[in-house]
Design a protein around this motif. Sequence first.
Motif, PDB file in Angstrom:
ATOM      1  N   TRP A  41       0.836  -1.211   0.000  1.00 17.84           N
ATOM      2  CA  TRP A  41       0.000   0.000   0.000  1.00 17.84           C
ATOM      3  C   TRP A  41       0.865   1.252   0.000  1.00 17.84           C
ATOM      4  CZ3 TRP A  41      -4.634   0.739  -1.508  1.00 17.84           C
ATOM      5  CH2 TRP A  41      -5.553  -0.329  -1.472  1.00 17.84           C
ATOM      6  N   LEU A  42       1.933   1.227   0.801  1.00 11.64           N
ATOM      7  CA  LEU A  42       2.803   2.405   0.857  1.00 11.64           C
ATOM      8  C   LEU A  42       3.419   2.672  -0.519  1.00 11.64           C
ATOM      9  CD1 LEU A  42       4.597   2.114   4.301  1.00 11.64           C
ATOM     10  CD2 LEU A  42       2.931   3.816   3.534  1.00 11.64           C
ATOM     11  N   THR A  43       3.969   1.605  -1.112  1.00 15.87           N
ATOM     12  CA  THR A  43       4.579   1.775  -2.429  1.00 15.87           C
ATOM     13  C   THR A  43       3.552   2.277  -3.417  1.00 15.87           C
ATOM     14  OG1 THR A  43       5.653  -0.284  -1.837  1.00 15.87           O
ATOM     15  CG2 THR A  43       6.201   0.656  -3.974  1.00 15.87           C
ATOM     16  N   TYR A  44       2.386   1.666  -3.380  1.00 17.07           N
ATOM     17  CA  TYR A  44       1.354   2.018  -4.345  1.00 17.07           C
ATOM     18  C   TYR A  44       0.973   3.485  -4.203  1.00 17.07           C
ATOM     19  CZ  TYR A  44      -2.994   2.149  -6.841  1.00 17.07           C
ATOM     20  OH  TYR A  44      -3.985   2.494  -7.718  1.00 17.07           O
ATOM     21  N   LEU A  45       0.765   3.891  -2.951  1.00 19.42           N
ATOM     22  CA  LEU A  45       0.369   5.276  -2.734  1.00 19.42           C
ATOM     23  C   LEU A  45       1.492   6.219  -3.153  1.00 19.42           C
ATOM     24  CD1 LEU A  45      -1.619   5.088   0.596  1.00 19.42           C
ATOM     25  CD2 LEU A  45      -2.454   5.323  -1.744  1.00 19.42           C
ATOM     26  N   ALA A  46       2.722   5.833  -2.863  1.00 22.79           N
ATOM     27  CA  ALA A  46       3.843   6.690  -3.243  1.00 22.79           C
ATOM     28  C   ALA A  46       3.916   6.836  -4.757  1.00 22.79           C
ATOM     29  CB  ALA A  46       5.154   6.108  -2.707  1.00 22.79           C
ATOM     30  N   VAL A  47       3.827   5.696  -5.448  1.00 20.24           N
ATOM     31  CA  VAL A  47       3.914   5.735  -6.915  1.00 20.24           C
ATOM     32  C   VAL A  47       2.787   6.577  -7.488  1.00 20.24           C
ATOM     33  CG1 VAL A  47       3.695   4.338  -8.982  1.00 20.24           C
ATOM     34  CG2 VAL A  47       5.150   3.573  -7.130  1.00 20.24           C
ATOM     35  N   THR A  48       1.566   6.305  -7.007  1.00 14.65           N
ATOM     36  CA  THR A  48       0.430   7.039  -7.534  1.00 14.65           C
ATOM     37  C   THR A  48       0.566   8.523  -7.229  1.00 14.65           C
ATOM     38  OG1 THR A  48      -0.840   5.085  -6.975  1.00 14.65           O
ATOM     39  CG2 THR A  48      -2.065   7.011  -7.666  1.00 14.65           C
ATOM     40  N   GLY A  49       0.970   8.819  -5.986  1.00 13.35           N
ATOM     41  CA  GLY A  49       1.114  10.217  -5.606  1.00 13.35           C
ATOM     42  C   GLY A  49       2.120  10.934  -6.486  1.00 13.35           C
ATOM     43  N   LEU A  50       3.235  10.261  -6.722  1.00 17.78           N
ATOM     44  CA  LEU A  50       4.279  10.857  -7.555  1.00 17.78           C
ATOM     45  C   LEU A  50       3.761  11.083  -8.975  1.00 17.78           C
ATOM     46  CD1 LEU A  50       7.042  11.602  -6.624  1.00 17.78           C
ATOM     47  CD2 LEU A  50       7.939   9.518  -7.649  1.00 17.78           C
ATOM     48  N   ALA A  51       3.035  10.085  -9.482  1.00 13.60           N
ATOM     49  CA  ALA A  51       2.481  10.210 -10.831  1.00 13.60           C
ATOM     50  C   ALA A  51       1.544  11.401 -10.900  1.00 13.60           C
ATOM     51  CB  ALA A  51       1.761   8.931 -11.221  1.00 13.60           C
ATOM     52  N   VAL A  52       0.707  11.537  -9.852  1.00 10.17           N
ATOM     53  CA  VAL A  52      -0.251  12.647  -9.851  1.00 10.17           C
ATOM     54  C   VAL A  52       0.498  13.968  -9.765  1.00 10.17           C
ATOM     55  CG1 VAL A  52      -2.091  13.724  -8.522  1.00 10.17           C
ATOM     56  CG2 VAL A  52      -2.134  11.272  -8.946  1.00 10.17           C
ATOM     57  N   CYS A  53       1.572  13.997  -8.962  1.00 11.53           N
ATOM     58  CA  CYS A  53       2.372  15.221  -8.863  1.00 11.53           C
ATOM     59  C   CYS A  53       2.903  15.620 -10.236  1.00 11.53           C
ATOM     60  CB  CYS A  53       3.557  15.018  -7.922  1.00 11.53           C
ATOM     61  SG  CYS A  53       3.094  15.018  -6.207  1.00 11.53           S
ATOM     62  N   LEU A  60       8.720  -3.901 -13.434  1.00  9.80           N
ATOM     63  CA  LEU A  60       8.831  -3.122 -12.202  1.00  9.80           C
ATOM     64  C   LEU A  60       7.719  -3.492 -11.235  1.00  9.80           C
ATOM     65  CD1 LEU A  60       9.725   0.439 -13.501  1.00  9.80           C
ATOM     66  CD2 LEU A  60      11.145  -1.106 -12.180  1.00  9.80           C
ATOM     67  N   SER A  61       6.554  -3.698 -11.803  1.00  6.35           N
ATOM     68  CA  SER A  61       5.403  -3.988 -10.953  1.00  6.35           C
ATOM     69  C   SER A  61       5.578  -5.312 -10.214  1.00  6.35           C
ATOM     70  CB  SER A  61       4.149  -4.001 -11.814  1.00  6.35           C
ATOM     71  OG  SER A  61       3.080  -4.516 -11.096  1.00  6.35           O
ATOM     72  N   TYR A  62       6.132  -6.325 -10.911  1.00  2.00           N
ATOM     73  CA  TYR A  62       6.373  -7.584 -10.206  1.00  2.00           C
ATOM     74  C   TYR A  62       7.364  -7.378  -9.072  1.00  2.00           C
ATOM     75  CZ  TYR A  62       4.422  -9.635 -14.467  1.00  2.00           C
ATOM     76  OH  TYR A  62       3.624  -9.942 -15.524  1.00  2.00           O
ATOM     77  N   GLN A  63       8.394  -6.582  -9.361  1.00  2.00           N
ATOM     78  CA  GLN A  63       9.425  -6.348  -8.349  1.00  2.00           C
ATOM     79  C   GLN A  63       8.848  -5.648  -7.130  1.00  2.00           C
ATOM     80  OE1 GLN A  63      12.820  -6.982  -8.570  1.00  2.00           O
ATOM     81  NE2 GLN A  63      12.500  -8.106 -10.473  1.00  2.00           N
ATOM     82  N   LEU A  64       8.060  -4.619  -7.385  1.00  2.00           N
ATOM     83  CA  LEU A  64       7.589  -3.788  -6.286  1.00  2.00           C
ATOM     84  C   LEU A  64       6.432  -4.426  -5.546  1.00  2.00           C
ATOM     85  CD1 LEU A  64       7.754  -0.194  -7.773  1.00  2.00           C
ATOM     86  CD2 LEU A  64       9.310  -1.307  -6.199  1.00  2.00           C
TER      87      LEU A  64
END
Lengths: 303, 379
Positions: free
Chosen positions: B63-75, B315-319
């Motif tokens: 969840w943390l990774t997902y939120l970080a990735v999504t947040g960064l993308a939105v930024c 990347l998605s498999y890794q993360l």
Amino acid sequence: MVVLALLGLSLATGQYSILSHADGWEMFRNVRVPRTLALVLAGAAMSMSGLVMQLITQNRFVEPTTTGTTEWAGLGLLAVMVVFPRASVLGRMAGAVTAAFLGTMVFFLLLRRVSLRSSLLVPIIGMMLGAVVSAVSTFVALQTDMLQSLGVWFQGSFTSVYRGQYEVLWIVVAVVAAIFYYADHLTAVGLGEDVATNIGVDYRRTVLIGTGLVAVATGTVTVVVGSLPFLGLIVPNLVSMRRGDDLRSNLPWVCLVGIALVTACDLLARTIIAPFEIPVAVVLGLVGAAVFIALIIRQTRRG
Amino acid sequence: MTSHAYAVPGAPTTTAPEATGAPPAAGATAGLSPHPPAGPAGRSGAARRSGAFATPAARRRWWLTYLAVTGLAVCFAVGLLVWKNPMPPGTRGFWLIAERRLDAIVAMIVVAVCQALATVAFQTATSNRIITPSIMGFESLYRAIQTATIFFFGATGLTATRTAPMFALRLALMVGLSLLLYSWLLTGGTRNLYSMLLIGIVIGSGLGSVTTFMQRLLTPSEFDLLSARLFGSIANADSDYYPIAIPLVVVCAAALLAYSRRLNVLALGRDTATTLGLNHTRATIGVLVLVSVLMATSTALVGPMTFLGFLVATLSYQLSGTYDHRYLFPMATSLGLLVLTGAYFIMRHVFYAQGVVSIIIELVGGSVFLAVVLRKGRL
């Protein structure tokens, strides 16, 4: 006999009438003869390269276009053109040959490290590798405004073959001779590393030599003619379907069939829309794709 | 057959992180990357049976990774919208410019969803994490269509055909080609996925030689026009296409998400999946059809992007650290968006070279591909 007839036809075909013009003979010597010779050399070289690669990888679907060797040669060519814009034909060729060799070794390395569950996966991986390499080429070409000339290079065609342009192709004769010389060793390699070592063949060295020969042939042909897709795939397969897998007795046949196929395709390419001509690679690509698909279906039917 | 027992929340539901982060107009499209695990089945089920993650910590990390990735993308997306906007914020001109840029963001979202979902699903269906669906002739067909247009109708033809019906036609051609291949897989004597793949590639390279021939006959200026169109680029997307593309993508993405439990079973291999009561061939075909529609949409919209999907999926498999497609899909989508928005933002505002973005993504993706193949040593 068929080959000779085709070659004769190739000598006789063209828009410039040889017999009715005063300088017909000169035209004949400067254009027709080189072109026909180039057909012979390129046809023989590419079909033998395909055969050697199929032996080394023990896979029927491998040949310079399905392993990215051609793309690597193109990249090498491009690199030389960018760094030394005034390089001679020999210089360009050295670049293409080096890159082709490196690229083919990368592919073999990949095959050795990767255990494949299906023989059909090998060409898929090879073509993806080729896609990576050609992405690099495209990027470089785009930055240096050479995109269209890159396209022209890759399009195999004998149009630009005339006296003074094709002589480099004679190198291929040496390659063909070397392949004849190493035929037995390569056949042994085709049986696998263990068998080859057992019967006293230095596996690694033979693979290296085979790859080197293929790289030289591919590099040379790419520089002079361009890529001839699927040629190395169709011919050895057709021959070994008829005659089994003995390399030494198959070699002359592979050469002849390769020459015949290229010549036939070139004649077709020259006559379909005469007075213009289509690059032979288009014809060969279409014919080759059809045969390739037939081969795949055959392979999967057998299981 | 557990997949029917639960109501899978596959329908696009607008979810918290994206809806708050994105500008209001993007809200409608933000739903394209739903969070399927938000349903009750996922959470309460984890207590009783083995869930998608080995430990609660792994789940938290996801969840943390997902939120970080999504947040960064939105930024990055917001950055693309407002950065260096010449008009003062809040004025009408500001919003007009932002609106034009929004078109590009929408294209990125569509492409990210298409490529990410299609690649992950395709790799599961082929049980192979090395190959990508984009090599299967879509690109050659795209190139052939574009080249044929300029070849037969000239430069004006290329501009004139930038309409929604032509887009639909391109789409239909691409989907048609792949369906033809799949129907052969389904009905032909062979059931071999790889042979079908290879045939797709070979047809593609046959088309490629015709395309190169036509390109050769073009004048250099026409060729310049064409080459701009041949590389994948967000700039190729036209907002006229959206009414066709977006619903299609929403439907297919929703279907794939609804399918994700079945994909989890499919990933176990043919024998296990059959034992568990799944019709393997039919499930594979279903997935492949969805994948082909998604890939065709992405390619018809922005052009070929060979290794974007591969990069994102790897990347998605890794993360993610899970096999569960309900988690893999959203992660891959967000990563795709991050890669696209990030690359465009950096290229536009740091290096001033936005024309080559897709090529750079290709290079990075291609290198990752080589590295993965060599390092894994297994397919």
